[in-house]
Scaffold this motif. Sequence first.
Motif, PDB file in Angstrom:
ATOM      1  N   GLU A 225      41.700  38.639  45.632  1.00  0.00           N
ATOM      2  CA  GLU A 225      41.252  38.133  44.326  1.00  0.00           C
ATOM      3  C   GLU A 225      40.300  39.101  43.633  1.00  0.00           C
ATOM      4  OE1 GLU A 225      42.409  35.341  42.964  1.00  0.00           O
ATOM      5  OE2 GLU A 225      43.696  35.088  44.726  1.00  0.00           O
ATOM      6  N   ASP A 226      39.955  40.192  44.318  1.00  0.00           N
ATOM      7  CA  ASP A 226      39.037  41.198  43.783  1.00  0.00           C
ATOM      8  C   ASP A 226      39.872  42.251  43.047  1.00  0.00           C
ATOM      9  OD1 ASP A 226      37.346  43.395  43.360  1.00  0.00           O
ATOM     10  OD2 ASP A 226      36.187  43.014  45.186  1.00  0.00           O
TER      11      ASP A 226
ATOM     12  N   ASP B  89      39.251  44.835  41.066  1.00  0.00           N
ATOM     13  CA  ASP B  89      38.862  46.239  41.178  1.00  0.00           C
ATOM     14  C   ASP B  89      39.269  46.801  42.531  1.00  0.00           C
ATOM     15  OD1 ASP B  89      37.325  48.609  40.117  1.00  0.00           O
ATOM     16  OD2 ASP B  89      36.128  48.195  41.921  1.00  0.00           O
TER      17      ASP B  89
ATOM     18  N   ARG C 259      40.107  36.692  49.966  1.00  0.00           N
ATOM     19  CA  ARG C 259      39.077  36.981  48.958  1.00  0.00           C
ATOM     20  C   ARG C 259      39.266  38.380  48.376  1.00  0.00           C
ATOM     21  NH1 ARG C 259      35.616  33.250  52.044  1.00  0.00           N
ATOM     22  NH2 ARG C 259      35.259  34.800  53.670  1.00  0.00           N
ATOM     23  N   ALA C 260      39.599  39.333  49.245  1.00  0.00           N
ATOM     24  CA  ALA C 260      39.830  40.699  48.759  1.00  0.00           C
ATOM     25  C   ALA C 260      41.004  40.735  47.788  1.00  0.00           C
ATOM     26  CB  ALA C 260      40.096  41.638  49.939  1.00  0.00           C
TER      27      ALA C 260
ATOM     28  N   ARG D 220      34.977  45.322  52.407  1.00  0.00           N
ATOM     29  CA  ARG D 220      35.247  45.444  50.969  1.00  0.00           C
ATOM     30  C   ARG D 220      34.845  46.836  50.480  1.00  0.00           C
ATOM     31  NH1 ARG D 220      35.827  41.009  47.661  1.00  0.00           N
ATOM     32  NH2 ARG D 220      36.002  39.830  49.599  1.00  0.00           N
TER      33      ARG D 220
END
Length: 335
Positions: free
Chosen positions: A95-96, A98, A92-93, A324
């Motif tokens: 895909e982040d 920023d 998931r990170a 995150r």
Amino acid sequence: MSFLYVCEPDTRIRIEEGRIIAEKSGGLVVGIPMELLERVVLMGSAQMTASCSAELLKKGIPVTFLSKTGVFYGRLESTKHVNITRQREQFRAGEDEDFCVKFSAGIVAAKIHNQVVILRRYNRHIKKAAVDEHIYQMSLLENAVSEAKAIPQIMGYEGAASRHYFSALSMMVNKNFSFSGRNRMPPLDPFNSLLSLGYTLLLYETYTALVNKGLHPYAGLMHQDRQGHPALASDLMEEWRPVIVDSLVMSIVQGGSLVADDFNKDEETGAVLLKKNTLRKFVKYFEQKIRSEANYLNQVNYRMSYRRAIQYQAGVLANCIENRDITIYHPVRLR
């Protein structure tokens, strides 16, 4: 803890009475108690018995297989460290955007900073104006990284800084090891051959550290996914390249620990490779370096070995990903 590197061709690895035994056909035998063993690296034609493989898997001791020139073949490792919950957070990170941009900017800025420190150390006595100009341009690129809005832009700055860096190094390297810049696959001169082998060994230091923390070494935050390439291990190693490998290779070359006759050239491919005895020497130097202690981490106020520091950073990265929160991770910066 002990790391077993097996560089001798036709060496057989087996288990006997709680010890791992490396036995060469000519009669040379080396034994290490299993409880002291942390990792095994097999290079070239070394072989391992099935019972030895099973015992290493049971004890969670990874085995890395490299060619005789340091090309990675694969790994044998237990799955006991797999943490699927942590890996889901890692995916998931990734895909982040920023988060990944800020992480990449921090890593690349630290790498450029560390490269500049290496150049300044060696130019302190040589005092070449051209090296100072490269340092100045690299400092501008380091500042530009903090303003970048996308990873391709950051990687562009990183590539430009590396070109300045290796051009500057080429002006200071011992004339017997002269080189015109970075090349690989294959390395075309002794200096690049040492760098390539050093980076391979460092990559699997970071790989193991990430696996031990339950992270997936192939799911990167900065480097793009590529078949067969451990992208996150590449991410983690960037800040350490100048700190560990470049400084080691410069020390070896400038100090005369190796000479041009320690290498062979393949006339067909042009590849310059380490001779068998040279390979053993370099592995020894690398182990001495990775076991040496320093205090370059901002989060701790005590000295630790580079190997332990890499493992520490892998743990911090896991924490950074799970929360995150990019402010948790502080890349290593030379002083």
